[in-house]
Motif scaffolding. Structure first.
Motif, PDB file in Angstrom:
ATOM      1  N   ALA A 113     -44.211  31.958  66.140  1.00 24.56           N
ATOM      2  CA  ALA A 113     -44.627  31.838  67.544  1.00 24.56           C
ATOM      3  C   ALA A 113     -43.525  32.327  68.473  1.00 24.56           C
ATOM      4  O   ALA A 113     -43.800  33.038  69.460  1.00 24.56           O
ATOM      5  N   VAL A 114     -42.293  31.961  68.191  1.00 24.52           N
ATOM      6  CA  VAL A 114     -41.165  32.411  69.020  1.00 24.52           C
ATOM      7  C   VAL A 114     -41.086  33.933  69.026  1.00 24.52           C
ATOM      8  O   VAL A 114     -40.946  34.563  70.081  1.00 24.52           O
ATOM      9  N   LYS A 115     -41.196  34.541  67.862  1.00 30.07           N
ATOM     10  CA  LYS A 115     -41.128  36.004  67.761  1.00 30.07           C
ATOM     11  C   LYS A 115     -42.248  36.660  68.556  1.00 30.07           C
ATOM     12  O   LYS A 115     -42.026  37.640  69.279  1.00 30.07           O
ATOM     13  N   PHE A 116     -43.458  36.114  68.425  1.00 28.92           N
ATOM     14  CA  PHE A 116     -44.610  36.695  69.142  1.00 28.92           C
ATOM     15  C   PHE A 116     -44.421  36.590  70.653  1.00 28.92           C
ATOM     16  O   PHE A 116     -44.618  37.565  71.393  1.00 28.92           O
ATOM     17  N   LEU A 117     -44.027  35.414  71.132  1.00 35.47           N
ATOM     18  CA  LEU A 117     -43.924  35.195  72.574  1.00 35.47           C
ATOM     19  C   LEU A 117     -42.837  36.044  73.208  1.00 35.47           C
ATOM     20  O   LEU A 117     -42.973  36.490  74.347  1.00 35.47           O
ATOM     21  N   LYS A 118     -41.777  36.288  72.464  1.00 38.88           N
ATOM     22  CA  LYS A 118     -40.696  37.112  73.013  1.00 38.88           C
ATOM     23  C   LYS A 118     -41.087  38.581  73.137  1.00 38.88           C
ATOM     24  O   LYS A 118     -40.489  39.326  73.905  1.00 38.88           O
ATOM     25  N   ASN A 119     -42.115  38.986  72.398  1.00 38.35           N
ATOM     26  CA  ASN A 119     -42.541  40.391  72.412  1.00 38.35           C
ATOM     27  C   ASN A 119     -43.980  40.571  72.894  1.00 38.35           C
ATOM     28  O   ASN A 119     -44.544  41.653  72.770  1.00 38.35           O
ATOM     29  N   LYS A 120     -44.562  39.530  73.442  1.00 37.13           N
ATOM     30  CA  LYS A 120     -45.983  39.560  73.827  1.00 37.13           C
ATOM     31  C   LYS A 120     -46.237  40.540  74.963  1.00 37.13           C
ATOM     32  O   LYS A 120     -45.513  40.568  75.955  1.00 37.13           O
ATOM     33  N   LYS A 121     -47.311  41.326  74.832  1.00 35.97           N
ATOM     34  CA  LYS A 121     -47.763  42.225  75.891  1.00 35.97           C
ATOM     35  C   LYS A 121     -48.850  41.528  76.706  1.00 35.97           C
ATOM     36  O   LYS A 121     -49.538  40.637  76.209  1.00 35.97           O
ATOM     37  N   ASP A 122     -49.018  41.975  77.935  1.00 31.11           N
ATOM     38  CA  ASP A 122     -50.014  41.347  78.815  1.00 31.11           C
ATOM     39  C   ASP A 122     -51.428  41.431  78.244  1.00 31.11           C
ATOM     40  O   ASP A 122     -52.264  40.574  78.497  1.00 31.11           O
ATOM     41  N   SER A 123     -51.698  42.487  77.479  1.00 27.44           N
ATOM     42  CA  SER A 123     -53.057  42.695  76.968  1.00 27.44           C
ATOM     43  C   SER A 123     -53.332  41.939  75.678  1.00 27.44           C
ATOM     44  O   SER A 123     -54.442  41.961  75.165  1.00 27.44           O
ATOM     45  N   GLU A 124     -52.313  41.240  75.145  1.00 23.21           N
ATOM     46  CA  GLU A 124     -52.464  40.570  73.849  1.00 23.21           C
ATOM     47  C   GLU A 124     -52.976  39.144  73.993  1.00 23.21           C
ATOM     48  O   GLU A 124     -52.570  38.409  74.894  1.00 23.21           O
ATOM     49  N   LEU A 125     -53.842  38.763  73.071  1.00 21.35           N
ATOM     50  CA  LEU A 125     -54.271  37.371  72.962  1.00 21.35           C
ATOM     51  C   LEU A 125     -53.210  36.577  72.215  1.00 21.35           C
ATOM     52  O   LEU A 125     -52.508  37.113  71.352  1.00 21.35           O
ATOM     53  N   ASP A 126     -53.090  35.300  72.536  1.00 21.58           N
ATOM     54  CA  ASP A 126     -52.178  34.444  71.787  1.00 21.58           C
ATOM     55  C   ASP A 126     -52.623  34.341  70.339  1.00 21.58           C
ATOM     56  O   ASP A 126     -53.828  34.239  70.052  1.00 21.58           O
ATOM     57  N   ILE A 127     -51.660  34.369  69.424  1.00 26.10           N
ATOM     58  CA  ILE A 127     -51.972  34.167  68.017  1.00 26.10           C
ATOM     59  C   ILE A 127     -52.243  32.674  67.788  1.00 26.10           C
ATOM     60  O   ILE A 127     -51.865  31.835  68.606  1.00 26.10           O
ATOM     61  N   PRO A 128     -52.908  32.310  66.681  1.00 20.97           N
ATOM     62  CA  PRO A 128     -53.283  30.899  66.459  1.00 20.97           C
ATOM     63  C   PRO A 128     -52.127  29.920  66.548  1.00 20.97           C
ATOM     64  O   PRO A 128     -52.287  28.820  67.094  1.00 20.97           O
ATOM     65  N   SER A 129     -50.962  30.287  66.049  1.00 22.20           N
ATOM     66  CA  SER A 129     -49.839  29.341  66.077  1.00 22.20           C
ATOM     67  C   SER A 129     -49.394  29.055  67.506  1.00 22.20           C
ATOM     68  O   SER A 129     -49.021  27.923  67.843  1.00 22.20           O
ATOM     69  N   VAL A 130     -49.465  30.058  68.379  1.00 24.87           N
ATOM     70  CA  VAL A 130     -49.090  29.858  69.781  1.00 24.87           C
ATOM     71  C   VAL A 130     -50.120  28.973  70.469  1.00 24.87           C
ATOM     72  O   VAL A 130     -49.772  28.066  71.244  1.00 24.87           O
ATOM     73  N   ARG A 131     -51.406  29.210  70.193  1.00 28.28           N
ATOM     74  CA  ARG A 131     -52.449  28.372  70.794  1.00 28.28           C
ATOM     75  C   ARG A 131     -52.293  26.922  70.341  1.00 28.28           C
ATOM     76  O   ARG A 131     -52.505  25.990  71.125  1.00 28.28           O
ATOM     77  N   GLU A 132     -51.918  26.739  69.079  1.00 27.30           N
ATOM     78  CA  GLU A 132     -51.719  25.384  68.556  1.00 27.30           C
ATOM     79  C   GLU A 132     -50.561  24.698  69.279  1.00 27.30           C
ATOM     80  O   GLU A 132     -50.654  23.520  69.658  1.00 27.30           O
ATOM     81  N   ILE A 133     -49.485  25.436  69.505  1.00 25.53           N
ATOM     82  CA  ILE A 133     -48.330  24.871  70.206  1.00 25.53           C
ATOM     83  C   ILE A 133     -48.695  24.494  71.638  1.00 25.53           C
ATOM     84  O   ILE A 133     -48.368  23.406  72.125  1.00 25.53           O
ATOM     85  N   LYS A 134     -49.399  25.388  72.310  1.00 23.57           N
ATOM     86  CA  LYS A 134     -49.801  25.101  73.693  1.00 23.57           C
ATOM     87  C   LYS A 134     -50.736  23.895  73.745  1.00 23.57           C
ATOM     88  O   LYS A 134     -50.653  23.080  74.671  1.00 23.57           O
ATOM     89  N   GLY A 135     -51.603  23.777  72.756  1.00 29.25           N
ATOM     90  CA  GLY A 135     -52.487  22.615  72.688  1.00 29.25           C
ATOM     91  C   GLY A 135     -51.719  21.329  72.464  1.00 29.25           C
ATOM     92  O   GLY A 135     -52.039  20.275  73.031  1.00 29.25           O
ATOM     93  N   LEU A 136     -50.674  21.390  71.631  1.00 31.31           N
ATOM     94  CA  LEU A 136     -49.842  20.212  71.373  1.00 31.31           C
ATOM     95  C   LEU A 136     -49.114  19.768  72.634  1.00 31.31           C
ATOM     96  O   LEU A 136     -48.946  18.564  72.879  1.00 31.31           O
TER      97      LEU A 136
END
Length: 633
Positions: free
Chosen positions: A427-450
């Motif tokens: 999740a850390v790796k994805f968020l540091k490189n996330k583009k505006d057009s990208e959907l959150d990956i499942p692990s990021v959505r899980e973290i945000k839900g937590l």
């Protein structure tokens, strides 16, 4: 109803809900397609995007798949597209149209025309000219479907647009960008411009159908329908169209004269609700307490018919004053051992089981925090059901901070849970490189839900709710990772059914706030209503009352309120602290909408505003009030 024409300058049809209007719109489009096919000519359709036409497109897809409606002779021209915009971006109208319509029907790809959001600025004028010329060569648009912006725009023809405007690049109005910030995850990410079909081509369409749904469209609708033709409200130009019609739901129609003050349009049935509505409106318009209204006030404001039934203003004033007085109660669960004849809630049973439905993990405390606390303090068994995870409303940097903390903790303390640590590092790796057009990956959505779940638990602890009385439903319709949700499904409804069966409440509180810009409240409410309809034959439901609260965006009109729970200054402050428990929703909120205030500020100002209305009408003065309407199933 003939007199209504003098107020409404555009034919306007009001439907109970968006579904009924959308089906009629889709059927009209289908008839045009079939008629053109008989004539051996293409049907040229102007299409819109956004949440408004989605159900129209769903019905067209159904007609295609179940009734054989073919789109092979259809040519489409979309109204607009952001610039710059990649076609596969989440917010792209190219992507929207594919997902919502084109990928599900048999329209030839060469017949689809959508403004190109990738063009260099210097190429846009030529593109726009060619776009208009294509429409002209086809003989113009046979049908144009429209939505309406809160500022009255159609397409992206913002206030100030001229009636003869061509297809062009348009700088977006601030109010439009604020509304769009919901989709883009922040105002700073919204494009400053868009390519839009000009008003001239819209006005030249043979048939124009404008759809508007929801309370947040009510003001722009009344301005377009009843106001003067003006460039300040581009939709008002449609008053000059020979074949335009507005199809709106009851919420969007709220400010029309025939709805807001029907007694000035026609003879009405003066029942309790109409009398209460008319008298409170009169008092607020004249800035008078109810008990000071005079016979002259009634006669001069279209209410002489009511006087003829009652004889004098005094009797009407007393009756309405008492209606409002009886809505006020500091005992939302009912006052034990009290005469409840004129109270909004029953005295028995003295201790009730209460189920509060909260669409997002903070609606309970924001919308009815004082009542929530009061119910617990007065000894009722209170449960809270958080219907969705609320994960899309957590900012990326908040999720990144949370994930990095877990990674650092595990690294420093040699955690044995390697799988969990791997997920957080991903999740850390994805968020540091996330583009505006990208959907959150499942692990990021899980973290945000937590994060949201932890905040909701903290609020429950603060109020005093037992841990086991907080229910996290995670309704599946919400879990798309985007603003656009799936339609409500059987699984969503069954989750609500199962919980009500388990708790068997005496009271249910639910969000009736349909001005929610995300649309989540509406879907959550629909699921509750359907679940209750399925369960209403159960014996325990005979003793269950349903109360609806509003959210952060609006409040019930005072004539609609059936229970007003007063709050002291200390209770207002305690509610504010409860809202503060939702730290991810404080300061930089992802989906703030056009209101820059924080949620605690919105809530307090709304609650104080309700109390001030009661005071203005001549009733007791309180610091603040939370308001509810009973839904009778």
């Amino acid at each position: 109803m003939e007199q209504a024409i003098s107020f409404e300058r555009i034919p306007t049809k009001i439907f109970k809900d968006s579904e009924g209007a959308s089906k009629i719109a889709a059927q009209e489009i289908a008839q045009i397609i079939k008629q053109k096919e008989k004539e051996g000519r293409p049907a040229v359709l102007g299409l819109a995007t956004g949440s408004t036409p989605k159900k129209v497109y769903q019905e067209l897809i159904r007609l295609h798949k179940e009734e054989g409606l073919s789109f092979k002779n259809v040519i489409t021209f979309n109204l607009d597209e952001y610039h710059p915009m990649e076609p596969d971006a989440i917010q792209s109208y190219v992507r929207f149209m594919k997902e919502q319509l084109f990928d599900h029907i048999d329209i030839p790809s060469q017949n689809i025309h959508i403004p190109n959001g990738q063009l260099p600025l210097e190429e846009i004028p030529a593109f726009c000219k060619a776009y208009d010329e294509k429409i002209e060569r086809l003989g113009g648009l046979d049908f144009q479907i429209l939505g309406i912006g809160r500022n009255g725009h159609i397409g992206f023809n913002e206030p100030g647009s001229l009636i003869n405007s061509k297809t062009r690049l348009m700088t977006l109005d601030m109010s439009t960008k604020l509304d769009a910030s919901v989709d883009f995850g922040g105002l700073e990410k919204v494009p400053k411009r868009a390519i839009t079909l000009g008003i001239e081509k819209i006005m030249n369409a043979k048939r124009v159908l404008l759809l508007a749904f929801g309370e947040h469209k009510a003001q722009s609708i009344v301005q377009a329908v009843e106001g003067p033709v003006t460039a300040d409200i581009p939709a008002s130009y449609l008053q000059q169209h020979q074949n335009a019609v507005f199809m709106i739901d009851e919420a969007a129609a709220a400010n029309l004269t025939r709805i807001k003050t029907p007694w000035v349009v026609e003879s009405v049935n003066w029942d309790k609700n109409t009398i209460k509505k008319a008298v409170t409106h009169l008092a607020l318009t004249l800035n008078k307490p109810i008990l000071k209204l005079t016979t002259k006030d009634y006669n001069e404001n279209g209410m002489s018919e009511l006087l003829s039934l009652y004889g004098q203003a005094y009797d009407i004033n007393i009756e309405v004053f008492n209606y409002l007085q009886h809505t006020i109660s500091g005992w939302p669960g009912g006052k034990p051992n009290a005469d409840d004849t004129y109270r909004p809630e029953r005295a028995f049973p003295a201790k009730k089981t209460v189920l509060i439905f909260s669409p997002h993990p903070d609606d309970d405390i924001i919308s009815m925090g004082g009542t929530f606390q009061r119910l617990h303090d007065q000894g009722h068994e209170v449960h809270v059901a958080y219907q969705t995870s609320g994960n899309i409303a957590v900012a990326d940097d908040e999720a990144l901070r949370f994930a990095e903390f877990v990674v650092d903790f595990n690294d420093n303390f040699d955690s044995s849970n390697a799988k969990a640590n791997r997920i957080y590092k991903e999740a850390v790796k994805f968020l540091k490189n996330k583009k505006d057009s990208e959907l959150d990956i499942p692990s990021v959505r899980e973290i945000k839900g937590l994060i949201r779940r932890g905040e909701a638990k903290n609020t429950c602890r603060f109020v005093g709710i037992k841990k086991e009385n907080a229910h996290f439903l995670n309704m599946p319709f919400y879990e798309t990772g985007t603003i656009r949700k799936k339609p409500i499904g059987e699984e969503d409804i069954q989750i609500i059914v199962d919980l009500i069966e388990q708790i068997q409440p005496h009271q249910i509180y639910a969000a009736g706030d349909l001005a929610d810009p995300h649309g989540t409240h509406k879907v959550c409410l629909d699921a509750i209503f359907e679940a209750i309809q399925r369960l209403k034959h159960r014996e325990y439901m005979n003793n269950c009352w349903v109360w609806l609260y509003k959210g952060a965006w609006a409040e019930w009109d005072i004539d609609q309120i059936e229970m007003a729970v007063p709050m002291s200054p200390d209770q207002v402050y305690k509610k504010r602290i409860g809202i503060f428990k939702h730290q991810s929703q404080k300061d930089g909120v992802v989906f703030q909408g056009e209101d820059s205030r924080e949620f605690w500020q919105r809530a307090e100002e709304r609650n104080r505003g309700t109390a001030q209305l009661y005071n203005q009408l001549g009733l007791a003065e309180y610091e603040a009030m939370e308001a509810f309407v009973r839904w009778r199933f």
